[in-house]
Design an enzyme around this catalytic site. Structure first.
Site, mmCIF file in Angstrom:
data_model
loop_
_atom_site.group_PDB
_atom_site.id
_atom_site.type_symbol
_atom_site.label_atom_id
_atom_site.label_comp_id
_atom_site.label_asym_id
_atom_site.label_seq_id
_atom_site.Cartn_x
_atom_site.Cartn_y
_atom_site.Cartn_z
ATOM 1 N N LYS A 71 0.827 -1.204 0.000
ATOM 2 C CA LYS A 71 0.000 0.000 0.000
ATOM 3 C C LYS A 71 0.866 1.260 0.000
ATOM 4 O O LYS A 71 0.577 2.233 -0.685
ATOM 5 C CB LYS A 71 -0.879 0.025 1.270
ATOM 6 C CG LYS A 71 -2.233 -0.622 1.098
ATOM 7 C CD LYS A 71 -3.084 -0.424 2.348
ATOM 8 C CE LYS A 71 -3.809 0.891 2.331
ATOM 9 N NZ LYS A 71 -5.171 0.883 1.885
ATOM 10 N N SER A 88 -6.209 11.035 -2.029
ATOM 11 C CA SER A 88 -6.563 11.967 -0.960
ATOM 12 C C SER A 88 -5.489 13.045 -0.816
ATOM 13 O O SER A 88 -5.767 14.144 -0.351
ATOM 14 C CB SER A 88 -6.773 11.225 0.350
ATOM 15 O OG SER A 88 -5.569 10.669 0.779
ATOM 16 N N GLU A 143 0.010 14.388 4.085
ATOM 17 C CA GLU A 143 0.734 13.435 4.935
ATOM 18 C C GLU A 143 2.041 12.991 4.252
ATOM 19 O O GLU A 143 2.529 11.893 4.487
ATOM 20 C CB GLU A 143 -0.144 12.211 5.238
ATOM 21 C CG GLU A 143 -1.351 12.523 6.126
ATOM 22 C CD GLU A 143 -2.145 11.267 6.538
ATOM 23 O OE1 GLU A 143 -2.012 10.844 7.700
ATOM 24 O OE2 GLU A 143 -2.885 10.722 5.701
HETATM 25 N N1 LIG Z 1 -10.592 8.483 5.729
HETATM 26 C C1 LIG Z 1 -10.306 7.385 5.081
HETATM 27 O O1 LIG Z 1 -11.098 6.946 4.231
HETATM 28 C C2 LIG Z 1 -9.037 6.624 5.347
HETATM 29 C C3 LIG Z 1 -8.886 5.384 4.720
HETATM 30 C C4 LIG Z 1 -7.759 4.620 4.997
HETATM 31 C C5 LIG Z 1 -6.798 5.104 5.891
HETATM 32 N N2 LIG Z 1 -6.948 6.319 6.470
HETATM 33 C C6 LIG Z 1 -5.898 6.761 7.391
HETATM 34 O O2 LIG Z 1 -6.432 6.862 8.698
HETATM 35 C C7 LIG Z 1 -5.773 7.906 9.411
HETATM 36 C C8 LIG Z 1 -6.840 8.876 9.932
HETATM 37 O O3 LIG Z 1 -7.467 9.500 8.826
HETATM 38 P P1 LIG Z 1 -8.885 10.189 8.859
HETATM 39 O O4 LIG Z 1 -9.308 10.333 7.452
HETATM 40 O O5 LIG Z 1 -9.775 9.498 9.811
HETATM 41 O O6 LIG Z 1 -8.480 11.637 9.420
HETATM 42 P P2 LIG Z 1 -9.444 12.766 9.988
HETATM 43 O O7 LIG Z 1 -10.815 12.606 9.475
HETATM 44 O O8 LIG Z 1 -8.746 14.060 9.790
HETATM 45 O O9 LIG Z 1 -9.482 12.446 11.545
HETATM 46 C C9 LIG Z 1 -8.457 12.755 12.408
HETATM 47 C C10 LIG Z 1 -9.069 13.289 13.682
HETATM 48 O O10 LIG Z 1 -8.042 13.454 14.634
HETATM 49 C C11 LIG Z 1 -8.397 14.513 15.473
HETATM 50 N N3 LIG Z 1 -7.232 15.089 16.125
HETATM 51 C C12 LIG Z 1 -6.174 15.717 15.564
HETATM 52 N N4 LIG Z 1 -5.321 16.158 16.492
HETATM 53 C C13 LIG Z 1 -5.855 15.813 17.690
HETATM 54 C C14 LIG Z 1 -5.444 16.011 19.038
HETATM 55 N N5 LIG Z 1 -4.312 16.655 19.331
HETATM 56 N N6 LIG Z 1 -6.229 15.521 20.015
HETATM 57 C C15 LIG Z 1 -7.375 14.888 19.738
HETATM 58 N N7 LIG Z 1 -7.827 14.680 18.467
HETATM 59 C C16 LIG Z 1 -7.064 15.141 17.469
HETATM 60 C C17 LIG Z 1 -9.052 15.515 14.571
HETATM 61 O O11 LIG Z 1 -9.925 16.247 15.398
HETATM 62 P P3 LIG Z 1 -10.741 17.534 14.955
HETATM 63 O O12 LIG Z 1 -12.021 16.976 14.390
HETATM 64 O O13 LIG Z 1 -10.952 18.240 16.239
HETATM 65 O O14 LIG Z 1 -9.925 18.261 13.962
HETATM 66 C C18 LIG Z 1 -9.747 14.639 13.537
HETATM 67 O O15 LIG Z 1 -11.120 14.504 13.812
HETATM 68 C C19 LIG Z 1 -4.792 8.561 8.411
HETATM 69 O O16 LIG Z 1 -3.508 8.040 8.613
HETATM 70 C C20 LIG Z 1 -5.333 8.134 7.060
HETATM 71 O O17 LIG Z 1 -4.334 8.065 6.071
HETATM 72 C C21 LIG Z 1 -8.065 7.081 6.226
HETATM 73 C C1 LIG Z 2 -3.197 8.140 -0.574
HETATM 74 O O1 LIG Z 2 -4.395 8.135 -1.297
HETATM 75 C C2 LIG Z 2 -5.277 7.089 -0.949
HETATM 76 C C3 LIG Z 2 -6.415 7.090 -1.915
HETATM 77 O O2 LIG Z 2 -7.094 8.327 -1.905
HETATM 78 C C4 LIG Z 2 -5.732 7.280 0.504
HETATM 79 O O3 LIG Z 2 -6.561 6.193 0.907
HETATM 80 C C5 LIG Z 2 -4.511 7.363 1.413
HETATM 81 O O4 LIG Z 2 -4.939 7.702 2.733
HETATM 82 C C6 LIG Z 2 -3.511 8.387 0.912
HETATM 83 N N1 LIG Z 2 -2.324 8.334 1.757
HETATM 84 C C7 LIG Z 2 -1.669 9.395 2.151
HETATM 85 C C8 LIG Z 2 -0.566 9.173 3.140
HETATM 86 O O5 LIG Z 2 -1.913 10.532 1.751
#
Ligand SMILES: NC(=O)c1ccc[n+]([C@@H]2O[C@H](COP(=O)([O-])OP(=O)(O)OC[C@H]3O[C@@H](n4cnc5c(N)ncnc54)[C@H](OP(=O)(O)O)[C@@H]3O)[C@@H](O)[C@H]2O)c1
Ligand SMILES: *[C@@H]1O[C@H](CO)[C@@H](O)[C@H](O)[C@H]1NC(C)=O
Ligand SMILES: *[C@@H]1O[C@H](CO)[C@@H](O)[C@H](O)[C@H]1NC(C)=O
Ligand SMILES: *[C@@H]1O[C@H](CO)[C@@H](O)[C@H](O)[C@H]1NC(C)=O
Ligand SMILES: *[C@@H]1O[C@H](CO)[C@@H](O)[C@H](O)[C@H]1NC(C)=O
Ligand SMILES: *[C@@H]1O[C@H](CO)[C@@H](O)[C@H](O)[C@H]1NC(C)=O
Ligand SMILES: CC(=O)N[C@H]1CO[C@H](CO)[C@@H](O)[C@@H]1O
Length: 346
Positions: A212, A294, A306
């Site tokens: 990945k 993303s 990121e």
């Molecule tokens: N979203 C997806 O579809 C997806 C898919 C696969 C993997 N991921 C991975 O999963 C991880 C999380 O992604 P995400 O999309 O869920 O991110 P996100 O929606 O931005 O969520 C992160 C959360 O962390 C909170 N946060 C940040 N700093 C903080 C602190 N100091 N104390 C407490 N809370 C804090 C933020 O709070 P606030 O709301 O207050 O800003 C935010 O709600 C990433 O590494 C991403 O690459 C995401």
């Molecule tokens: C890269 O893009 C994929 C697809 O949008 C997303 O799931 C992933 O979180 C991204 N990774 C980073 C580190 O930006």
């Protein structure tokens, strides 16, 4: 131990996992959200302490809504945190974890769900350098896609998988006796139907993570710099050369830095440059041809990316081995420049 599960990082993935856990009858009162600060906590309470997960899968729309307990670091009133799920972005994790470190001990179970490398490796080097006394660490990787709709309301847009493994405790290449199975928190997450979870051996998770990682190191950064949808990058000789260079360098650095990978024939096979190159082209230009990464979306929305935990992490790792990851360094600088350019545009 009262079985409470704390969730740090209540964004897309955090809300998704919280709602999946709460869908299990015996977890109704066991989930506690750790919100950013008092202000955020106030907003949450004003909203009736509700988390909403909207699901739009197979043209069927579902609304999952739960009333969830929440607190923040200044109001946390316990001796220890036994179970913690961390779903902050990689870049935010160090800051977010800081306040909670005193509550974590060797009986604590912590699951990190992240894309990209570096978080566990960094903590393992700094705060948790003693393999005998550090908490139980689990790494999760997910391909579900969840996005923000409004405050405390997220959409589960694309069904995927959640893979989890326990990070082995090792000292100088030999392992410390330790339970290898999932703790109750992880087991419960594996039981949640819509999470589609599976439990892997650490080596296998590491291989999956590297695959990945390589796709993201090629696709996310290049599509962000050049500002294009995935398929627009296909069939361009220069892009192929660039991907080849990125992969070659990443494989070199990953194997130099990780003994578990370096000692595994299976890893060497699956993570060979030609195999990874084919995988990137397939996932980027066939399976996700019409999608946008993303990272590109982050730059378009003028948000920080990121990149430091993708190509930037390889640059940092290479330095530790006294080499220079030139290609990745260039890519990292260009993504940062792209972000600044977009931020300056009105
Ligand atoms: N979203 C997806 O579809 C997806 C898919 C696969 C993997 N991921 C991975 O999963 C991880 C999380 O992604 P995400 O999309 O869920 O991110 P996100 O929606 O931005 O969520 C992160 C959360 O962390 C909170 N946060 C940040 N700093 C903080 C602190 N100091 N104390 C407490 N809370 C804090 C933020 O709070 P606030 O709301 O207050 O800003 C935010 O709600 C990433 O590494 C991403 O690459 C995401
Ligand atoms: C890269 O893009 C994929 C697809 O949008 C997303 O799931 C992933 O979180 C991204 N990774 C980073 C580190 O930006
Ligand atoms: C607050 O929660 C309700 C569900 O109880 C939801 O319908 C509404 O959109 C939320 N409002 C805000 C501002 O978050
Ligand atoms: C943690 O650090 C030790 C050396 O102190 C190393 O052997 C081990 O592989 C590291 N684990 C991870 C997951 O990085
Ligand atoms: C569900 O998880 C399994 C095991 O990881 C995986 O093979 C399958 O592709 C996942 N389903 C989807 C739709 O991603
Ligand atoms: C990718 O694009 C397809 C087709 O446009 C869409 O159905 C799917 O939800 C998208 N996936 C993601 C992760 O955005
Ligand atoms: C550490 C590493 O892999 N460095 C590489 C950086 O990129 C140059 C040019 O592609 C390679 O020659 C190095 O080996």
């Amino acid at each position: 131990m009262d079985g409470t599960i704390y969730i740090l990082g209540v964004g897309s993935i955090g809300t998704f996992l919280a709602c999946e856990l709460m869908s299990l009858p015996y977890f109704k009162d066991k989930v506690v959200l750790l919100l950013r600060n008092k202000e955020r906590l106030g907003q949450f309470r004003e909203n009736g302490s509700h988390l909403t997960l909207e699901r739009v899968l197979d043209n069927r729309q579902d609304l999952v809504r739960h009333k969830v307990k929440a607190t923040c670091s200044s109001e946390l009133n316990v001796d220890a945190i036994d179970n913690l799920i961390v779903t902050t972005k990689t870049t935010e994790t160090e800051t977010a974890m800081r306040d909670y470190l005193p509550f974590l001990n060797k009986h604590s179970n912590i699951l990190f769900v992240h894309n990209g490398f570096g978080i566990i490796e960094a903590l393992n080097k700094t705060v948790w350098d003693n393999p005998y006394t550090r908490p139980n660490l689990y790494q999760g990787v997910t391909s579900h896609s969840v996005s923000f709709k409004e405050k405390f309301w997220y959409c589960h847009k694309c069904f995927g998988a959640l893979k989890i493994a326990k990070v082995p405790r090792t000292v100088k290449d030999s392992s410390v006796p330790d339970a290898v199975g999932p703790c109750a928190m992880v087991q419960n997450l594996l039981d949640a139907e819509m999470a589609n979870g599976s439990y892997l051996e650490y080596l296998n998770l590491l291989i999956y993570q590297c695959q990945k990682f390589m796709v993201n190191c090629c696709m996310n950064s290049t599509s962000a710099i050049l500002d294009c949808v995935n398929y627009e990058l296909s069939n361009i000789a220069e892009v192929k050369l660039l991907f080849h260079a990125i992969i070659t360098e990443c494989v070199d650095v990953l194997f130099k830095s990780n003994n578990i990978l370096a000692n595994s024939e299976k890893a060497k096979n699956i993570l060979s440059v030609p195999n990874l190159f084919d995988l990137v082209l397939y996932l980027g230009f066939v399976e996700n041809a019409r999608n946008s990464t993303s990272m590109r979306l982050d730059t378009l929305k003028k948000r920080e990316t990121e990149i430091d935990s993708l190509n930037g992490w390889i640059v940092k790792l290479a330095k530790e081995f006294d080499c220079e990851a030139t290609v990745n360094k260039t890519i990292t600088l260009m993504v940062k420049a792209r972000t600044t350019i977009n931020q300056r545009r009105l």
